[in-house]
Design an enzyme around this catalytic site. Structure first.
Site, PDB file in Angstrom:
ATOM      1  N   THR A 172       4.386  -9.949  11.733  1.00  0.00           N
ATOM      2  CA  THR A 172       4.837 -11.106  10.974  1.00  0.00           C
ATOM      3  C   THR A 172       5.019 -10.785   9.491  1.00  0.00           C
ATOM      4  O   THR A 172       4.300  -9.932   8.947  1.00  0.00           O
ATOM      5  CB  THR A 172       3.804 -12.249  11.130  1.00  0.00           C
ATOM      6  OG1 THR A 172       4.042 -13.249  10.146  1.00  0.00           O
ATOM      7  CG2 THR A 172       2.373 -11.762  10.944  1.00  0.00           C
ATOM      8  N   ASP A 173       5.927 -11.513   8.849  1.00  0.00           N
ATOM      9  CA  ASP A 173       6.096 -11.356   7.389  1.00  0.00           C
ATOM     10  C   ASP A 173       4.851 -11.831   6.639  1.00  0.00           C
ATOM     11  O   ASP A 173       4.683 -11.545   5.461  1.00  0.00           O
ATOM     12  CB  ASP A 173       7.341 -12.106   6.905  1.00  0.00           C
ATOM     13  CG  ASP A 173       7.299 -13.613   7.119  1.00  0.00           C
ATOM     14  OD1 ASP A 173       6.368 -14.114   7.783  1.00  0.00           O
ATOM     15  OD2 ASP A 173       8.224 -14.308   6.632  1.00  0.00           O
ATOM     16  N   GLU A 174       3.959 -12.557   7.343  1.00  0.00           N
ATOM     17  CA  GLU A 174       2.784 -13.107   6.657  1.00  0.00           C
ATOM     18  C   GLU A 174       1.807 -12.024   6.218  1.00  0.00           C
ATOM     19  O   GLU A 174       0.931 -12.272   5.397  1.00  0.00           O
ATOM     20  CB  GLU A 174       2.090 -14.144   7.545  1.00  0.00           C
ATOM     21  CG  GLU A 174       3.052 -15.243   7.944  1.00  0.00           C
ATOM     22  CD  GLU A 174       2.397 -16.474   8.541  1.00  0.00           C
ATOM     23  OE1 GLU A 174       1.196 -16.693   8.315  1.00  0.00           O
ATOM     24  OE2 GLU A 174       3.118 -17.227   9.225  1.00  0.00           O
ATOM     25  N   TYR A 212      -5.516 -15.262  10.159  1.00  0.00           N
ATOM     26  CA  TYR A 212      -4.442 -14.880  11.081  1.00  0.00           C
ATOM     27  C   TYR A 212      -3.689 -13.658  10.551  1.00  0.00           C
ATOM     28  O   TYR A 212      -3.563 -12.633  11.234  1.00  0.00           O
ATOM     29  CB  TYR A 212      -3.461 -16.057  11.278  1.00  0.00           C
ATOM     30  CG  TYR A 212      -2.117 -15.618  11.832  1.00  0.00           C
ATOM     31  CD1 TYR A 212      -2.004 -15.117  13.127  1.00  0.00           C
ATOM     32  CD2 TYR A 212      -0.963 -15.683  11.045  1.00  0.00           C
ATOM     33  CE1 TYR A 212      -0.767 -14.700  13.633  1.00  0.00           C
ATOM     34  CE2 TYR A 212       0.264 -15.277  11.535  1.00  0.00           C
ATOM     35  CZ  TYR A 212       0.356 -14.774  12.833  1.00  0.00           C
ATOM     36  OH  TYR A 212       1.570 -14.355  13.317  1.00  0.00           O
ATOM     37  N   LYS A 270      -3.439  -9.738  11.968  1.00  0.00           N
ATOM     38  CA  LYS A 270      -2.171  -9.090  12.327  1.00  0.00           C
ATOM     39  C   LYS A 270      -2.012  -7.782  11.542  1.00  0.00           C
ATOM     40  O   LYS A 270      -1.567  -6.768  12.086  1.00  0.00           O
ATOM     41  CB  LYS A 270      -0.978 -10.019  12.059  1.00  0.00           C
ATOM     42  CG  LYS A 270      -0.882 -11.229  12.974  1.00  0.00           C
ATOM     43  CD  LYS A 270      -0.643 -10.876  14.430  1.00  0.00           C
ATOM     44  CE  LYS A 270       0.735 -10.309  14.703  1.00  0.00           C
ATOM     45  NZ  LYS A 270       0.950 -10.100  16.173  1.00  0.00           N
TER      46      LYS A 270
END
Ligand code: NAD
Ligand code: TYD
Length: 332
Positions: free
Chosen positions: A123-125, A147, A151
């Site tokens: 994810t870009d997060e 989260y 990741k």
């Protein structure tokens, strides 16, 4: 590539990806390995009637279960994850179990078996928040919630397995994804289904946080491009190139469902709420991919899908979901 193991294929993006792969590659066989957590739903795969597709219920955090599944396949694409930031704030145990330990088990099995390719869907997060400009793959990670931290942990293990053991791991970092079959805890299906039911839309903080919306088919084509044209040991951003403030997204959903702004309910902000996500997808675009879905068309089609498929979400918005909703939103 003849047999693909898709872990987490009963979730939102995984199920869309399985449909896409079966349609695009007539010789491909797919094994879907999924724990069927609250977010896993075999209804997402309803209608797939194909001898090339099979389902195994299992947990990637269970090394004894995932090992034999990896051995049966040439390629592994991992979607299995705790995927919702708010749930990771309520309790991160399962996020560490699946997103870190589970990924470690997958990598170990791939190393022993000599897998042709492992794609870790990320994810870009993991970059964290950016006020101006866009993150590139060479920028350092800076996750700011449990989260995204879990990741990033899985990604770093993946890169370590590439460098140390030569496991051909690639990593994708997709932006906020939308489309059919998304569990209605995420903002877009939550607000759409609440609006259909004339229920309040709980907008966090000032509603000015920015997300980059990527249509699920574009995300799936991006993953396919990484798998077939990307290099092992490399990271690829998959951007929607479609940044919107949450308040603008909310107004669009209200328009499309024929509801008024009186449904908007400003609520206490999410702790550590990342202000803006933005990524630069030039690296993947150089391999021939680009996002194709127009936002007006994509959001209209998506809202219509939830309007026309109440059978899918009404049974989800009961039981476990209501308990979660109460914990997350009561007294907010
Ligand atoms: P989702 O929550 O809809 O689906 C997750 C799936 O994984 C479910 O079917 C669940 O049953 C399964 N699962 C969870 N834990 C498991 C375990 N231990 N073993 C086996 N299966 C397990 O998630 P999603 O939105 O489809 O996201 C899929 C992947 O894409 C995730 O890795 C997520 O981090 C990533 N991603 C999501 C988005 C987004 O906007 N949704 C954006 C970028 C990246
Ligand atoms: P979400 O769909 O949870 O995705 P992520 O946190 O992974 O980006 O949230 C998208 C944006 O919507 C985020 O800025 C938080 C906001 N949001 C709300 O304002 N209200 C809500 O009830 C939810 C779930 C999210």
């Amino acid at each position: 590539m003849t047999r693909m193991l898709v872990t987490g294929g009963a979730g939102f993006i995984g199920s869309n990806f399985i449909r896409y792969q079966l349609a695009a590659y007539p010789a491909l066989e797919i094994v879907n390995f999924d724990k069927l957590t609250y977010a896993g739903n075999l209804d997402n795969l309803r209608g797939i009637d194909d001898a090339r597709y099979s389902f195994v219920r299992g947990d990637i955090a269970d090394a004894d279960a995932i090992g034999p599944a990896v051995e049966r396949c040439d390629v592994v694409v991992n979607f299995a994850a705790g995927s919702h930031v708010d749930r990771s704030i309520l309790g991160a145990d399962e996020f560490i179990e699946t997103n870190v330990t589970g990924v470690y088990n997958l990598l170990e099995a791939a190393r022993r078996h000599g897998a042709e390719r492992v794609l870790l869907v990320s994810t870009d997060e993991v970059y964290g928040s950016i006020d101006e400009g866009s993150f590139k793959e060479t920028d350092p990670v800076g996750p700011r919630n449990p989260y995204s931290a879990s990741k990033a942990g899985g990604e770093l293990l993946g890169l370590s397995y590439f460098h140390t053991f030569g496991v051909p791991v690639s990593i994708s970092r997709g932006s906020n994804t939308y489309g059919p079959y998304q569990y209605p805890e995420k903002v877009l299906p939550l607000f759409t289904t609440n609006a259909i039911d004339n229920e309040p839309l709980p907008l966090y903080g000032d509603g000015r946080n920015v997300r980059d919306w990527l249509y699920v088919d574009d995300h799936c084509r991006g993953l396919d491009c990484v798998l077939r044209h990307g290099a092992p040991g490399e990271i690829y951003n998959i951007a929607g190139e479609n940044e919107r403030e949450n308040i603008a997204l909310t107004h669009r959903i209200l328009e499309l469902t024929g509801r008024g702004a009186d449904l908007i309910r400003p609520v206490k902000d999410r702790p550590g709420h990342d202000r803006r996500y933005s990524i630069d997808a030039s690296k993947l675009k150089a391999l021939g991919w680009r996002p194709q879905m127009d936002w007006d068309e994509g959001i209209a089609a998506t809202v219509r899908w939830y309007q026309e498929n109440e059978w899918w979400w009404r049974k989800i918005k009961s039981g476990e979901f209501l308990e979660y909703y109460r914990r997350q939103y009561a007294n907010r």
